[in-house]
Design a protein around this motif. Structure first.
Motif, PDB file in Angstrom:
ATOM      1  N   GLN A   1      78.613 135.555   0.730  1.00  0.00           N
ATOM      2  CA  GLN A   1      77.365 135.907   1.405  1.00  0.00           C
ATOM      3  C   GLN A   1      76.186 135.796   0.441  1.00  0.00           C
ATOM      4  OE1 GLN A   1      77.439 137.161   4.758  1.00  0.00           O
ATOM      5  NE2 GLN A   1      79.578 136.583   4.721  1.00  0.00           N
ATOM      6  N   ASN A   2      76.463 135.602  -0.850  1.00  0.00           N
ATOM      7  CA  ASN A   2      75.432 135.690  -1.883  1.00  0.00           C
ATOM      8  C   ASN A   2      74.937 134.319  -2.318  1.00  0.00           C
ATOM      9  OD1 ASN A   2      75.804 138.503  -2.027  1.00  0.00           O
ATOM     10  ND2 ASN A   2      77.496 138.247  -3.450  1.00  0.00           N
ATOM     11  N   ASP A   3      73.645 134.245  -2.654  1.00  0.00           N
ATOM     12  CA  ASP A   3      73.120 133.065  -3.337  1.00  0.00           C
ATOM     13  C   ASP A   3      73.740 133.035  -4.728  1.00  0.00           C
ATOM     14  OD1 ASP A   3      71.545 132.555  -1.131  1.00  0.00           O
ATOM     15  OD2 ASP A   3      69.743 133.450  -1.989  1.00  0.00           O
ATOM     16  N   SER A   4      73.951 131.833  -5.274  1.00  0.00           N
ATOM     17  CA  SER A   4      74.598 131.697  -6.576  1.00  0.00           C
ATOM     18  C   SER A   4      73.793 130.740  -7.434  1.00  0.00           C
ATOM     19  CB  SER A   4      76.021 131.143  -6.410  1.00  0.00           C
ATOM     20  OG  SER A   4      76.781 131.971  -5.563  1.00  0.00           O
ATOM     21  N   GLY A   5      73.664 131.060  -8.703  1.00  0.00           N
ATOM     22  CA  GLY A   5      72.947 130.158  -9.590  1.00  0.00           C
ATOM     23  C   GLY A   5      72.535 130.807 -10.883  1.00  0.00           C
ATOM     24  N   ILE A   6      71.450 130.304 -11.437  1.00  0.00           N
ATOM     25  CA  ILE A   6      70.933 130.767 -12.717  1.00  0.00           C
ATOM     26  C   ILE A   6      69.524 131.322 -12.496  1.00  0.00           C
ATOM     27  CG2 ILE A   6      70.222 130.033 -15.029  1.00  0.00           C
ATOM     28  CD1 ILE A   6      72.336 127.812 -14.797  1.00  0.00           C
ATOM     29  N   ILE A   7      69.295 132.541 -12.970  1.00  0.00           N
ATOM     30  CA  ILE A   7      67.959 133.140 -12.937  1.00  0.00           C
ATOM     31  C   ILE A   7      67.428 133.157 -14.360  1.00  0.00           C
ATOM     32  CG2 ILE A   7      66.670 135.286 -12.611  1.00  0.00           C
ATOM     33  CD1 ILE A   7      68.224 135.821 -10.132  1.00  0.00           C
TER      34      ILE A   7
ATOM     35  N   THR B   1      55.042 136.807 -17.863  1.00  0.00           N
ATOM     36  CA  THR B   1      54.445 135.482 -17.661  1.00  0.00           C
ATOM     37  C   THR B   1      54.297 135.150 -16.186  1.00  0.00           C
ATOM     38  OG1 THR B   1      55.399 134.745 -19.738  1.00  0.00           O
ATOM     39  CG2 THR B   1      54.699 133.031 -18.213  1.00  0.00           C
ATOM     40  N   GLY B   2      55.233 135.583 -15.375  1.00  0.00           N
ATOM     41  CA  GLY B   2      55.182 135.289 -13.946  1.00  0.00           C
ATOM     42  C   GLY B   2      56.512 135.589 -13.304  1.00  0.00           C
ATOM     43  N   ALA B   3      56.657 135.150 -12.065  1.00  0.00           N
ATOM     44  CA  ALA B   3      57.911 135.371 -11.332  1.00  0.00           C
ATOM     45  C   ALA B   3      59.057 134.663 -12.053  1.00  0.00           C
ATOM     46  CB  ALA B   3      57.773 134.859  -9.898  1.00  0.00           C
ATOM     47  N   ASN B   4      60.255 135.185 -11.874  1.00  0.00           N
ATOM     48  CA  ASN B   4      61.435 134.575 -12.482  1.00  0.00           C
ATOM     49  C   ASN B   4      61.744 133.238 -11.817  1.00  0.00           C
ATOM     50  OD1 ASN B   4      61.689 136.807 -14.137  1.00  0.00           O
ATOM     51  ND2 ASN B   4      63.070 137.863 -12.738  1.00  0.00           N
ATOM     52  N   ALA B   5      62.396 132.355 -12.548  1.00  0.00           N
ATOM     53  CA  ALA B   5      62.765 131.039 -12.018  1.00  0.00           C
ATOM     54  C   ALA B   5      64.224 131.070 -11.570  1.00  0.00           C
ATOM     55  CB  ALA B   5      62.557 129.973 -13.084  1.00  0.00           C
ATOM     56  N   PHE B   6      64.535 130.324 -10.508  1.00  0.00           N
ATOM     57  CA  PHE B   6      65.901 130.270  -9.974  1.00  0.00           C
ATOM     58  C   PHE B   6      66.297 128.827  -9.719  1.00  0.00           C
ATOM     59  CE2 PHE B   6      68.882 130.091  -6.384  1.00  0.00           C
ATOM     60  CZ  PHE B   6      69.900 130.895  -6.859  1.00  0.00           C
ATOM     61  N   MET B   7      67.496 128.473 -10.148  1.00  0.00           N
ATOM     62  CA  MET B   7      68.113 127.187  -9.813  1.00  0.00           C
ATOM     63  C   MET B   7      69.502 127.518  -9.272  1.00  0.00           C
ATOM     64  SD  MET B   7      67.262 124.812 -13.137  1.00  0.00           S
ATOM     65  CE  MET B   7      68.194 125.870 -14.230  1.00  0.00           C
ATOM     66  N   GLY B   8      69.796 127.083  -8.069  1.00  0.00           N
ATOM     67  CA  GLY B   8      71.115 127.418  -7.565  1.00  0.00           C
ATOM     68  C   GLY B   8      71.339 127.028  -6.121  1.00  0.00           C
ATOM     69  N   TRP B   9      72.273 127.731  -5.522  1.00  0.00           N
ATOM     70  CA  TRP B   9      72.733 127.464  -4.174  1.00  0.00           C
ATOM     71  C   TRP B   9      72.230 128.554  -3.244  1.00  0.00           C
ATOM     72  CZ3 TRP B   9      74.760 123.494  -1.742  1.00  0.00           C
ATOM     73  CH2 TRP B   9      75.381 123.676  -0.509  1.00  0.00           C
ATOM     74  N   ASP B  10      71.497 128.165  -2.195  1.00  0.00           N
ATOM     75  CA  ASP B  10      71.025 129.088  -1.166  1.00  0.00           C
ATOM     76  C   ASP B  10      72.109 129.168  -0.099  1.00  0.00           C
ATOM     77  OD1 ASP B  10      69.795 130.487   0.861  1.00  0.00           O
ATOM     78  OD2 ASP B  10      67.922 129.360   0.779  1.00  0.00           O
ATOM     79  N   GLU B  11      72.861 130.250  -0.119  1.00  0.00           N
ATOM     80  CA  GLU B  11      74.022 130.385   0.768  1.00  0.00           C
ATOM     81  C   GLU B  11      73.616 130.414   2.239  1.00  0.00           C
ATOM     82  OE1 GLU B  11      77.859 130.219   1.640  1.00  0.00           O
ATOM     83  OE2 GLU B  11      77.183 130.288  -0.440  1.00  0.00           O
ATOM     84  N   SER B  12      72.469 131.028   2.561  1.00  0.00           N
ATOM     85  CA  SER B  12      72.058 131.133   3.961  1.00  0.00           C
ATOM     86  C   SER B  12      71.608 129.785   4.525  1.00  0.00           C
ATOM     87  CB  SER B  12      70.932 132.157   4.118  1.00  0.00           C
ATOM     88  OG  SER B  12      69.790 131.749   3.382  1.00  0.00           O
TER      89      SER B  12
ATOM     90  N   ASN C   1      72.704 126.780   3.008  1.00  0.00           N
ATOM     91  CA  ASN C   1      73.748 125.822   2.650  1.00  0.00           C
ATOM     92  C   ASN C   1      73.179 124.617   1.891  1.00  0.00           C
ATOM     93  OD1 ASN C   1      76.510 125.936   2.743  1.00  0.00           O
ATOM     94  ND2 ASN C   1      76.692 124.519   4.451  1.00  0.00           N
ATOM     95  N   LYS C   2      72.220 124.894   0.984  1.00  0.00           N
ATOM     96  CA  LYS C   2      71.557 123.821   0.234  1.00  0.00           C
ATOM     97  C   LYS C   2      71.227 124.300  -1.171  1.00  0.00           C
ATOM     98  CE  LYS C   2      69.434 121.897   4.353  1.00  0.00           C
ATOM     99  NZ  LYS C   2      68.243 121.789   5.138  1.00  0.00           N
ATOM    100  N   PHE C   3      71.067 123.337  -2.085  1.00  0.00           N
ATOM    101  CA  PHE C   3      70.574 123.667  -3.415  1.00  0.00           C
ATOM    102  C   PHE C   3      69.091 123.971  -3.332  1.00  0.00           C
ATOM    103  CE2 PHE C   3      74.401 121.333  -4.596  1.00  0.00           C
ATOM    104  CZ  PHE C   3      74.926 122.189  -5.548  1.00  0.00           C
ATOM    105  N   ILE C   4      68.620 124.859  -4.225  1.00  0.00           N
ATOM    106  CA  ILE C   4      67.225 125.268  -4.202  1.00  0.00           C
ATOM    107  C   ILE C   4      66.734 125.510  -5.626  1.00  0.00           C
ATOM    108  CG2 ILE C   4      67.779 127.721  -3.888  1.00  0.00           C
ATOM    109  CD1 ILE C   4      65.298 127.907  -2.049  1.00  0.00           C
ATOM    110  N   VAL C   5      65.471 125.188  -5.853  1.00  0.00           N
ATOM    111  CA  VAL C   5      64.794 125.479  -7.114  1.00  0.00           C
ATOM    112  C   VAL C   5      63.514 126.202  -6.748  1.00  0.00           C
ATOM    113  CG1 VAL C   5      63.652 124.466  -9.125  1.00  0.00           C
ATOM    114  CG2 VAL C   5      65.741 123.435  -8.248  1.00  0.00           C
ATOM    115  N   GLY C   6      63.249 127.334  -7.401  1.00  0.00           N
ATOM    116  CA  GLY C   6      62.033 128.055  -7.068  1.00  0.00           C
ATOM    117  C   GLY C   6      61.836 129.279  -7.929  1.00  0.00           C
ATOM    118  N   THR C   7      60.962 130.165  -7.467  1.00  0.00           N
ATOM    119  CA  THR C   7      60.675 131.395  -8.182  1.00  0.00           C
ATOM    120  C   THR C   7      61.040 132.589  -7.312  1.00  0.00           C
ATOM    121  OG1 THR C   7      58.386 131.343  -7.397  1.00  0.00           O
ATOM    122  CG2 THR C   7      58.819 130.373  -9.555  1.00  0.00           C
TER     123      THR C   7
END
Length: 189
Positions: A73-79, A85-96, A98-104
């Motif tokens: 049920q969880n998103d998975s990746g690297i934070i 400096t700003g919002a944290n960065a995320f690279m990973g899998w958006d489980e809801s 079903n796609k890869f995502i890059v963002g903050t």
């Protein structure tokens, strides 16, 4: 000194040399001020593993995340935490989705579940067989040229194509349907 059997120690012990253990060490807290060399496997069972190093070097070719999960049920990746400096960065899998995502995100590595991720910009060369977009798609450069297709390739646009600047065609333009020219001129050589 060699001890065979169980050695119970209720207070702190300081060793000035090497401690060789051929079986099990058990206790609530173990602290080492020097190096720990493990010849066999290192198994860590707990809820959080904290590694406080300046740089971590891993020689493995693959790193498994979310290992052993049967349903997820969880998103998975690297934070990447960025502090003030700003919002944290995320690279990973958006489980809801079903796609890869890059963002903050405001999430940290301690969070779980469906993270709130604001889409970020990816600076990269993109190579793909198909690029599928939804909504409005922009191909833009700060300055320069946007090449849509290479030599001997065919580009198909389904729907409306709005052009706000000059377009140079190196070959044939085939249109099925109507062409609308607004207030600007259409020049055909």
């Amino acid at each position: 000194t060699t001890v065979k059997g169980t050695l119970n120690v209720d207070e702190a012990v300081t060793l000035d040399s090497t401690l060789n253990v051929s079986n099990t060490i058990s206790g609530t807290d173990v602290s080492l001020s020097g190096n720990l060399n493990v010849t066999g496997n290192l198994n860590i069972n707990g809820t959080t593993t904290t590694i406080s190093t300046t740089n971590m070097v891993v020689s493995d070719n693959l790193i498994g995340i979310n290992n052993g999960t049967t349903t997820n049920q969880n998103d998975s990746g690297i934070i990447i935490e960025r502090g003030t400096t700003g919002a944290n960065a995320f690279m990973g899998w958006d489980e809801s989705d079903n796609k890869f995502i890059v963002g903050t995100t405001t999430a940290t590595a301690a969070d779980t579940g469906s993270l709130n991720i604001v889409l970020g910009t990816l600076k990269s060369n993109l190579e793909a067989t198909t690029i599928q977009t939804t909504g409005t798609t922009s191909l833009a450069t700060a300055s320069g040229t946007v090449n849509i297709a290479s030599s001997e390739a065919m580009t198909t646009v389904k729907g409306t194509m709005n052009v706000n600047k000059a377009v140079t065609l190196d070959d044939t333009l085939t249109v099925t349907g109507n062409i609308y020219v607004g207030t600007n001129n259409l020049t055909i050589d």
